[in-house]
Design a protein around this motif. Structure first.
Motif, PDB file in Angstrom:
ATOM      1  N   LEU A 296       0.838  -1.192   0.000  1.00 42.69           N
ATOM      2  CA  LEU A 296       0.000   0.000   0.000  1.00 42.69           C
ATOM      3  C   LEU A 296       0.879   1.251   0.000  1.00 42.69           C
ATOM      4  O   LEU A 296       1.921   1.281   0.648  1.00 42.69           O
ATOM      5  N   ILE A 340      -2.987   1.175  -3.987  1.00 40.89           N
ATOM      6  CA  ILE A 340      -2.650  -0.225  -3.781  1.00 40.89           C
ATOM      7  C   ILE A 340      -1.795  -0.664  -4.968  1.00 40.89           C
ATOM      8  O   ILE A 340      -2.182  -0.489  -6.125  1.00 40.89           O
ATOM      9  N   GLU A 343      -1.356  -6.991  -4.779  1.00 37.99           N
ATOM     10  CA  GLU A 343      -2.367  -7.700  -4.004  1.00 37.99           C
ATOM     11  C   GLU A 343      -2.396  -9.169  -4.378  1.00 37.99           C
ATOM     12  O   GLU A 343      -2.556  -9.518  -5.554  1.00 37.99           O
ATOM     13  N   LEU A 360      -8.831  -0.877  -3.843  1.00 38.68           N
ATOM     14  CA  LEU A 360      -8.514  -0.299  -2.543  1.00 38.68           C
ATOM     15  C   LEU A 360      -9.778  -0.112  -1.709  1.00 38.68           C
ATOM     16  O   LEU A 360      -9.786  -0.386  -0.498  1.00 38.68           O
TER      17      LEU A 360
END
Length: 574
Positions: A296, A340, A343, A360
């Motif tokens: 992040l 972001i 992920e 996000l």
């Protein structure tokens, strides 16, 4: 003595040539010519790392931890001069500790008799850096430095010290120019080189991959921080359609990249240093959640009583590796995410901002992670209204982000724009003029500015330095200042002139910060010329007490709470 292609002497000479050369293309060519002659992968890695990142790779987590005073007092002993009476005034005059050491070592007979360049290789220099890293005691570090300096020339020592500092070498040749040189040396696309550096986190590794035609092997690794996307001032970019952007408030905090995987959390600052131990409550917040692998991008802010507090209070937490319970209670912090980047095994750098935002928001809603509020804008009236709201919150201004932008690591383009106004300005006196480099070579274009302390019982001087500035004036103004400087020069120290207090500069800045290493105990953040006050005299200059008062006002100012129209979204409240 024949200078070996992989010697540190040759790197120092190349850096010096780059410093004195005008034009970025000419600077790049110098480094291309240098890099082309290096054959070993390790030499290529070290040369690019030393010039761009410092003694250690940005992702290594290593620091030599050698303080400025450790180096300065050793240099004074080496020259057999008094630290307080000779070295410190010389350093103040030149504005550069490393420059001062070079000049002293070149000219003082006691120092001249002690050093002799042995043409050390890049790898031998690297071994010295490693020795400093594993050594904890100050006297032992000084002995390592002493042994090293006796084997180097003053020019090598100057760049050895600058590289050791893990910052800019101040030669007008930053990382993007090193990337360009790598691309030209090995015949690669510049964007391919930049991408490889971004996801590998290492300019040295990137150079070796480019040399061996292996840039496609670059892959992102968790806990190796990537270069942050940067914003350009809106004044420097022509924007034709504001509706292509969304707005977020620009927080009065510290940029941070959070890497989270299987309960492990590491936080990285904008200069890619690991700062996790300074903010244990953020580490605890993320480690206590069942999150996928995440990276992040966001901001650390002091947040108390539903209010984002001034950056000056965050400074009390910065650099404190084990904050006390009292410090944690007085200045609690919060991580607010606004992007972001990775992920669950998938890099998101090439996704559009609008796509990343959806991901996000889903993450925020599911795991109660604070994220920025985004506001639609259509015209300048919208920007001005939101800008005032941001100021009411105590924030710095606005960020405008193109909805269709990818994450442009380490770049300043039109995709992210910042809308700010200066925190304030001071009438200062020009105390020193420093010779410029590159296209400003041959002129004095960097200046040390001071405030008045003539009525301050804490000081014996009339003026003390408060900041350095090298922009905000026109070419014509620079020419006029240089003509005046000839008449007000008191002493010359190499490339630096000590000036008679005469010329008053209205200095604009973003913020005032505590800096206990300076005589004033304060420094200005991003100072630049606002106006040359030819009409004023040194007696009109602002005082150190004015600086102290402005600093305190910033801390005491009233700020709107995060109630109606908040600058960020805190899901746990709902």
């Amino acid at each position: 003595m024949i200078t070996k292609s992989n010697s540190f002497t040759r790197l120092a000479e190349t850096a010096q040539s780059i410093s004195s050369t005008r034009g970025n293309n000419a600077k790049i060519k110098l480094f291309v010519d240098y890099l082309y002659k290096l054959k070993a992968d390790k030499d290529v890695e070290l040369a690019t790392q030393f010039l761009s990142e410092g003694a250690f790779s940005s992702v290594s987590g290593k620091r030599a931890s050698v303080g400025h005073r450790t180096i300065a007092t050793l240099a004074a002993d080496f020259c057999e001069i008094d630290y307080e009476k000779v070295f410190k005034p010389s350093k103040t005059a030149s504005g550069s500790s490393s420059e001062t050491i070079q000049r002293l070592f070149e000219n003082i007979p006691e120092a001249q008799s002690k050093w002799k360049s042995e043409n050390l290789t890049l790898q031998e220099i690297n071994e010295i850096f490693e020795s400093l890293y594993i050594t904890s005691k100050r006297d032992a570090k000084q002995q390592i430095l002493l042994d090293a300096w006796m084997r180097m020339s003053p020019l090598e020592i100057k760049y050895f010290i600058r590289i050791l500092g893990q910052g800019s070498l101040r030669i007008g040749f930053e990382t993007k120019s090193v990337e360009n040189a790598i691309a030209k040396t090995y015949g690669k696309e510049l964007e391919t080189v930049r991408y490889a550096r971004m996801i590998s986190g290492s300019i040295g590794r990137t150079a070796v991959m480019a040399k061996n035609d292996a840039l496609d092997e670059a892959s992102f690794k968790m806990f190796s921080p990537i270069a942050f996307m940067l914003a350009s001032p809106i004044e420097s970019r022509a924007v034709t359609d504001l509706s292509e952007y969304i707005a977020e408030e620009k927080f009065d905090g510290m940029r941070c990249q959070a890497h989270i995987s299987d309960g492990r959390v590491e936080l990285f600052s904008r200069d890619l240093n690991q700062i996790s131990s300074s903010f244990p409550e953020i580490v605890e917040f993320f480690s206590g959640k069942e999150l996928p692998d995440l990276v992040l991008d966001g901001e650390i802010c002091v947040f108390k009583d539903d209010t984002i507090l001034p950056f000056q209070l965050l400074q009390k937490r910065m650099g404190v590796k084990k904050p006390s319970k009292k410090l944690l209670t007085q200045y609690p912090v919060l991580f607010i995410a606004y992007d972001i980047l990775y992920e669950d095994g998938n890099p998101l750098f090439d996704d559009l901002l609008s796509v990343r935002r959806v991901k996000l928001e889903k993450l925020s809603k599911k795991h109660s992670i604070p994220i920025t509020s985004q506001m639609k804008i259509y015209n300048q009236d919208d920007v001005e209204e939101l800008f005032q709201r941001a100021l009411d919150h105590g924030n710095e201004g606005l960020m405008l982000k193109r909805k269709d932008s990818v994450y442009e690591y380490g770049q300043r383009r039109k995709s992210w724009l910042k809308v700010k106004k200066p925190s304030g300005s001071l009438d200062t006196v020009m105390l020193y003029a420093h010779a410029g480099s590159g296209k400003r070579g041959g002129t004095y274009s960097d200046f040390t500015l001071g405030v008045s302390v003539k009525d301050d019982d804490r000081y014996e001087e009339e003026f003390i330095p408060i900041g350095k500035a090298y922009g905000g004036y026109s070419d014509e103004e620079l020419k006029k200042m240089n003509a005046l400087i000839k008449d007000i020069t008191l002493e010359r120290f190499g490339p630096t002139l000590l000036l008679k207090p005469h010329l008053v500069i209205e200095l604009e800045f973003e913020d005032i910060q505590i800096n206990k290493r300076t005589k004033a105990k304060y420094t200005l953040r991003f100072p630049r010329f606002k106006a040359i006050r030819w009409d004023l005299s040194p007696s009109d200059a602002d005082t150190l007490k004015d600086v102290e008062r402005m600093y305190q006002q910033k801390i005491d100012e009233e700020r709107s709470r995060q109630g109606k129209n908040p600058s960020f979204y805190l899901p746990s409240r709902n």
